[in-house]
Write an enzyme that holds these catalytic residues in place. Structure first.
Site, short mmCIF file in Angstrom:
data_model
loop_
_atom_site.label_atom_id
_atom_site.label_comp_id
_atom_site.label_asym_id
_atom_site.label_seq_id
_atom_site.Cartn_x
_atom_site.Cartn_y
_atom_site.Cartn_z
CD GLU A 76 -2.78 1.33 2.43
OE1 GLU A 76 -2.72 0.44 3.31
OE2 GLU A 76 -3.58 2.27 2.47
CE LYS B 13 -5.99 -0.17 1.74
NZ LYS B 13 -6.69 -0.80 2.86
P1 13P Z 1 -9.36 4.21 4.08
O1 13P Z 1 -10.22 3.47 3.09
O2 13P Z 1 -10.14 4.82 5.20
O3 13P Z 1 -8.40 5.16 3.40
O4 13P Z 1 -8.47 3.13 4.82
C1 13P Z 1 -7.90 2.13 4.11
C2 13P Z 1 -6.64 1.71 4.76
O5 13P Z 1 -6.46 0.57 5.11
C3 13P Z 1 -5.59 2.73 4.96
O6 13P Z 1 -4.39 2.12 5.30
#
Ligand code: 13P
Length: 343
Positions: A180, A222
């Site tokens: 991510e 992600k």
């Molecule tokens: P949000 O969808 O609230 O941005 O959170 C996703 C997430 O896991 C952030 O690390």
């Protein structure tokens, strides 16, 4: 590395019609969310709240492929003593775990941060695997600042390297990494600046993954969507966000990656759904595109729940609705009037 097993889990995480519930808010973050609904944050209220979601049978069995948990939650039992992990598994969903240890200031890079948590990670992964985790998450944070020419090469490169080190360790321990790299939507930049920075961040990330010998077939990406900063006066249509997000992804994400599960990042619930839906309507695409939302799945149920046991059924209806809407968006079958009908 058993790549076949990793690939099977990764494919299940992004299976058509399903996506991931990010319920891995740190104790600090969940306290802020609870504050907004007037609920004290204790181990029990956090357990009650998350148990409410994990017991929403329809959402969990039909639309939620996996749940990202926080360290506290993966060890917690439901009120009746059943481990929360078992509730998730019983619904046919996969338990996952956030393994990064949050961000710290990056020296000599004003306003920028590096995600920590590599030291001792292998041992923690072994423990989490024993507790039932099939996948993990590590979030890198890139801020498009206005003042110091952010992001700096130092920040983008250091975070990409940490993501790749984490991903390699996960795969070596039989756990699917969610990679991510989040470019924040804070600030006044326009959508084209977000496109430029996201493209750079993804290029660096995939280069680091390659140098660290991460198998793309055994991971899930992600990313943020390509959107204007929250404070930008230049707003973008759903079509523009979808088109520019896909443009970046096609330029940066090899087709060997089984799926891309977006974060919501501060978009409204309905925007996050509409954007995902629009992208899936622009297919065919080389990867499954779905959601891994925290806020955009939880706003509505959190508000409906407000810490009261008599509100559990209403909160579960709200959670089920958002999970269903996003499940449809992952297929490109969502319609705005389905939202009106439910209201
Ligand atoms: P949000 O969808 O609230 O941005 O959170 C996703 C997430 O896991 C952030 O690390």
């Amino acid at each position: 590395m058993n790549l076949e097993a990793l690939n099977k889990v990764a494919e299940a995480m992004v299976a058509p019609g399903r996506g991931i519930l990010a319920a891995d808010e740190s104790s600090g973050t969940i306290a802020k969310r609870f504050d907004a609904i007037g609920v004290p944050s204790t181990a029990d209220t956090r357990r009650d709240y998350r148990e409410m979601m994990f017991r929403t049978h329809e959402a969990m069995s039909k639309h939620i492929s996996g749940v990202i948990l926080y360290d506290e939650t993966i060890r917690q039992n439901a009120k009746d003593g059943t481990p929360l992990v078992k509730l998730i598994e019983k619904a046919g969903s996969l338990p996952g775990i956030k393994v990064d240890k949050g961000t710290k200031a990056l020296p000599f890079c004003p306003g920028e941060v590096i995600t920590e948590g590599l030291d001792g990670l292998r041992e923690r992964l072994v423990e989490y695997r024993g507790l039932g985790a099939k996948f993990a998450k590590w979030r890198a944070v890139i801020d498009i600042g206005q003042e110091h020419g952010q992001p700096s090469y130092t920040c983008v490169n250091a975070n990409a390297h940490a993501l790749a080190r984490y991903a390699a360790l996960c795969q070596d321990e039989g756990i699917v990494p969610i990679v991510e790299p989040e470019v924040l939507m804070d600030g006044g930049h326009d959508i084209d600046r977000c496109l430029e920075v996201t493209q750079w961040v993804l290029k660096e990330t995939f280069q680091a993954l390659f140098f660290n010998r991460v198998a793309l077939e055994g991971m899930v990406l992600k990313p943020n969507m390509t959107v204007p900063g929250k404070k930008s006066a230049k707003r973008a249509s759903v079509e523009e966000v979808a088109e520019k997000t896909l443009r970046v992804l096609k330029a940066c994400v090899p087709a060997a990656v089984p799926g891309i599960a977006f974060l919501s990042g501060g978009q409204s619930d309905e925007e996050a759904t509409a954007h995902l839906d629009a992208m899936n309507r622009m297919g065919p695409l080389p990867w499954h595109l779905t959601f891994s939302y925290g806020r955009a799945l939880q706003h509505a149920p959190q508000k409906a729940w407000s810490g009261k046991s008599e509100n559990v059924a209403a909160a579960q209806r709200a959670f089920n609705h958002r999970a269903m809407m996003n499940g449809l968006a992952s297929l490109g079958q969502w319609k705005a009037d389905l939202e009106r009908k439910a209201a």
